[in-house]
Write a protein that holds these residues in place. Structure first.
Motif, short mmCIF file in Angstrom:
data_model
loop_
_atom_site.label_atom_id
_atom_site.label_comp_id
_atom_site.label_asym_id
_atom_site.label_seq_id
_atom_site.Cartn_x
_atom_site.Cartn_y
_atom_site.Cartn_z
N ALA A 139 0.85 -1.21 0.00
CA ALA A 139 0.00 0.00 0.00
C ALA A 139 0.88 1.25 0.00
O ALA A 139 0.67 2.18 -0.79
N TRP A 140 1.91 1.26 0.89
CA TRP A 140 2.81 2.44 0.92
C TRP A 140 3.53 2.59 -0.42
O TRP A 140 3.61 3.68 -0.97
N ALA A 141 4.10 1.47 -0.92
CA ALA A 141 4.96 1.53 -2.11
C ALA A 141 4.17 1.98 -3.34
O ALA A 141 4.63 2.85 -4.10
N SER A 142 2.99 1.41 -3.53
CA SER A 142 2.21 1.77 -4.73
C SER A 142 1.73 3.21 -4.64
O SER A 142 1.75 3.96 -5.63
N GLY A 143 1.33 3.64 -3.41
CA GLY A 143 0.90 5.04 -3.23
C GLY A 143 2.06 6.00 -3.45
O GLY A 143 1.90 7.06 -4.07
N TYR A 144 3.22 5.60 -2.98
CA TYR A 144 4.41 6.46 -3.07
C TYR A 144 4.84 6.68 -4.52
O TYR A 144 5.01 7.82 -4.96
N ILE A 145 5.00 5.58 -5.27
CA ILE A 145 5.50 5.78 -6.65
C ILE A 145 4.43 6.45 -7.51
O ILE A 145 4.74 7.23 -8.40
N MET A 146 3.16 6.14 -7.22
CA MET A 146 2.08 6.77 -7.99
C MET A 146 2.10 8.29 -7.77
O MET A 146 2.14 9.07 -8.71
N ALA A 147 2.11 8.69 -6.48
CA ALA A 147 2.04 10.13 -6.18
C ALA A 147 3.27 10.85 -6.73
O ALA A 147 3.16 11.98 -7.22
N ASN A 148 4.43 10.19 -6.68
CA ASN A 148 5.63 10.85 -7.20
C ASN A 148 5.62 10.96 -8.72
O ASN A 148 6.33 11.78 -9.29
N SER A 149 4.81 10.13 -9.37
CA SER A 149 4.79 10.18 -10.85
C SER A 149 3.84 11.27 -11.37
O SER A 149 3.92 11.66 -12.52
N ILE A 150 2.95 11.77 -10.52
CA ILE A 150 1.97 12.77 -10.98
C ILE A 150 2.60 14.16 -10.90
O ILE A 150 3.04 14.60 -9.84
N LYS A 151 2.66 14.82 -12.05
CA LYS A 151 3.36 16.13 -12.12
C LYS A 151 2.33 17.26 -12.13
O LYS A 151 1.26 17.13 -12.69
N LEU A 152 2.74 18.37 -11.53
CA LEU A 152 1.88 19.56 -11.52
C LEU A 152 1.74 20.14 -12.92
O LEU A 152 2.71 20.13 -13.67
#
Ligand SMILES: Cc1cc2nc3c(=O)[nH]c(=O)nc-3n(C[C@H](O)[C@H](O)[C@H](O)COP(=O)(O)OP(=O)(O)OC[C@H]3O[C@@H](n4cnc5c(N)ncnc54)[C@H](O)[C@@H]3O)c2cc1C
Length: 408
Positions: free
Chosen positions: A395-408
Motif C-alpha cells: 500500500a505504501w509503495a504503490s501510493g508512493y510511486i504513484m504520487a511521485n509520478s503525478i506532475k503539476l
C-alpha cells in the motif's frame, strides 16, 4: 490546469499519496466512507501494526502478472520506507524476525502521524462519504456528494479490497474501475482461517501448537510452513495456517481437494521419538496407555491421537503396546491429517487476492492504461502480499510511486 486531485479512500495507500501530492502543491480531497481515517490500519498486527518488513523481495508478493510489483518495491525499498516514515516522526522497531512495527506498538501512532501530516499540508477530508458514481466529462472527474460537486483532473482509487467489510471495505473500487472498462480478476480470501468438517478437530478447540504444516492439493504436496497452529471449533487458524491459506483458498475456488498434514513435534526426529516412547514403555509399563504421552503434548491432544491411532480397547496399559503401536502413534503425532472444506471467507480475511487486473495498469506510475488520469493504489489492485508487513508495504509503495509520478 485544474490542480485538484480527488482520492477515494483514506487507508494506507490513500494517506501516503495524499501527503506526497499535497506537499507537491496539489489541492487534495479525500473521500472516506468511515468517520475516521485508516480503520483497517488500526486492526493490523493485532493493533500493533506490522507496518513493513526489512526483508523485501518479489517472492513476498503475488499478482497474476508476478513482475508487476517489481518497480514499486525496488523504488520504495526498505531504506526509502524507513526514511519516509522517520521524516514524519514515526519511530520504528524490529520485532519477531524482520517484521517492523512502530516503537509504541500502537497502530494509532501510524494513523495519527499520517492524518496530522495530511491536515498540516492542507488535505481536505470528507468523512462518512461513500462514493460510487463518478462522472467524467471534458477531461475532468466529478464526484457529487451532499449537493456539492467536487471536480478534479486526476482521480485516485484507494478503496482497498473487500476483506473485512466491518472495517469499511467494499467492492466499490472494483465497481468504479469497471465503469472505466477495467477487468477484475476474481477476488478470493487470503490470510484467512480454514474450515474443516472433521469433528475430532473441533474437539481440540483452544489448543495451540508450534507445528510444521504440509499442504496437499489433490493429494500432491504443494507447500510447507512452520509456526503456530490454533485448533478451533470450526477448523484451524494461527500463523502457519494463514501463511498457506492463499493456496488453499485458490484451490477450493477451483474445486480441488485440500488436505493438511500437521506435525506437532516438528523438532524431534521420528526415530528419536520412537526411541523416547520405547524408553517410556520400559519406565512406566503399568500406567494406563494415555500416560505414554502425558506432559509431552497438550492434554486435549492425547485422547485425540489415541483415537486416530485406533489402539484396540483391549490394550489398557503401556506394556501392552507393541513397537508397531509406538510407530503408529509417532506417525499420527507427525501427521495429523485435516480435510479442508472452506475458508472463513472475506468477512474474516486479512487480505484479498485478485482485484483490478494489473494488465491494464502501468506499473511505474499506477496509471490506468484505459482511462486518462485515473490511478490506483493499494490492495484494490490484483496484488497481495504474504503475512509479515508485506500488504501494508505494498500500500505504501504503490501510493508512493504513484504520487511521485503525478506532475503539476
Ligand atoms: C485484521 C487485519 C490485520 C492486518 N494486519 C496486517 C499487518 O499486520 N501487516 C500488513 O502489512 N497488512 C495487514 N493487513 C492488511 C492491510 O491492512 C491492507 O492490505 C492495507 O490496509 C491495504 O491498504 P489500502 O490503502 O489498499 O486499503 P485500506 O487500508 O483498506 O483503505 C481503504 C479505505 O477506503 C475506504 N473506502 C472503501 N470504499 C470506499 C468508497 N466507495 N468511498 C469512500 N471510501 C471508501 C475504506 O473505508 C478504507 O478506509 C491486515 C488486514 C486486516 C483486515
Amino acid at each position: 490546469m485544474n490542480k485538484n486531485i480527488n482520492i477515494i479512500g483514506s487507508g494506507a495507500s490513500g494517506l501516503i499519496s495524499a501527503i506526497i501530492l499535497s506537499k507537491k502543491g496539489f489541492k487534495v480531497t479525500i473521500f472516506e466512507k468511515n468517520s475516521k481515517v485508516g480503520r483497517k490500519i488500526l486492526a493490523t498486527g493485532n493493533g500493533k501494526c506490522n507496518i513493513s518488513n526489512q526483508n523485501l523481495s518479489l517472492d513476498n508478493f503475488h499478482s497474476t502478472i508476478n513482475t508487476f510489483p517489481t518497480y514499486a518495491i525496488s523504488q520504495f525499498n526498505y531504506k526509502t520506507f524507513e526514511t519516509f516514515f522517520s521524516n514524519l516522526g514515526l519511530v520504528l522497531i524490529q520485532g519477531d524476525g524482520t517484521k517492523v512495527y512502530p516503537m509504541s506498538l500502537q497502530a494509532s501512532s501510524v494513523t495519527d502521524i499520517l492524518y496530522n501530516e495530511a491536515i498540516a499540508n492542507g488535505v481536505e477530508f470528507i468523512f462518512n462519504s461513500f462514493i460510487q458514481d463518478i462522472k467524467y466529462q471534458n477531461n475532468l472527474y466529478e464526484i457529487f456528494f451532499e449537493n456539492k460537486r467536487y471536480i478534479s483532473s486526476v482521480l485516485i482509487i484507494a478503496t482497498g479490497s473487500c476483506a473485512m467489510k466491518k472495517l469499511g471495505s467494499s467492492n466499490s473500487g472494483y465497481d468504479i474501475a469497471k465503469q472505466f472498462k477495467h477487468k477484475i480478476i476474481e477476488p478470493f480470501a487470503s490470510l484467512v482461517q480454514l474450515v474443516s468438517e472433521d469433528k475430532d478437530i473441533h474437539r481440540l478447540s483452544g489448543v495451540k501448537v508450534n507445528s510444521t504444516v504440509k499442504l496437499f492439493i489433490d493429494n500432491k504436496q504443494m507447500q510447507t510452513k512452520s509456526g503456530d497452529v490454533l485448533f478451533t471449533n470450526y477448523g484451524v487458524s494461527g500463523n502457519a495456517i494463514l501463511d498457506i491459506s492463499r493456496n488453499c483458498s485458490y484451490s477450493l475456488l477451483k474445486n480441488k481437494k485440500v488436505k493438511l498434514s500437521v506435525d506437532i513435534i516438528p523438532d524431534i526426529d521420528k526415530n528419536k521419538f520412537i526411541k523416547i516412547l520405547e524408553n517410556r514403555k520400559k519406565l512406566l509399563p503399568n500406567k494406563e496407555i494415555n500416560f505414554l504421552l502425558e506432559s509431552m503434548i497438550n492434554k486435549k491432544l492425547i485422547p485425540f491421537i489415541f483415537n486416530r491411532v485406533k489402539i484396540p480397547t483391549i490394550k489398557q496399559y503401556i506394556e501392552q503396546l507393541t513397537k508397531k503401536d509406538l510407530i503408529n502413534i509417532v506417525y499420527h503425532l507427525k501427521n495429523i491429517q485435516i480435510n479442508i472444506k472452506d475458508t472463513k471467507g472475506f468477512e474474516n480475511a486479512e487480505v484479498v487476492a485478485g482485484g483490478i487486473d494489473v494488465m491494464d495498469i502501468d506499473n511505474k506510475t499506477m496509471q490506468s492504461k484505459l482511462q486518462k488520469d485515473l490511478y490506483f493504489c493499494g490492495e484494490v489492485m490484483d496484488v497481495d502480499g504474504e503475512c509479515g508487513g508485506y500488504n501494508l508495504h505494498w500500500a505504501w509503495a504503490s501510493g508512493y510511486i504513484m504520487a511521485n509520478s503525478i506532475k503539476l
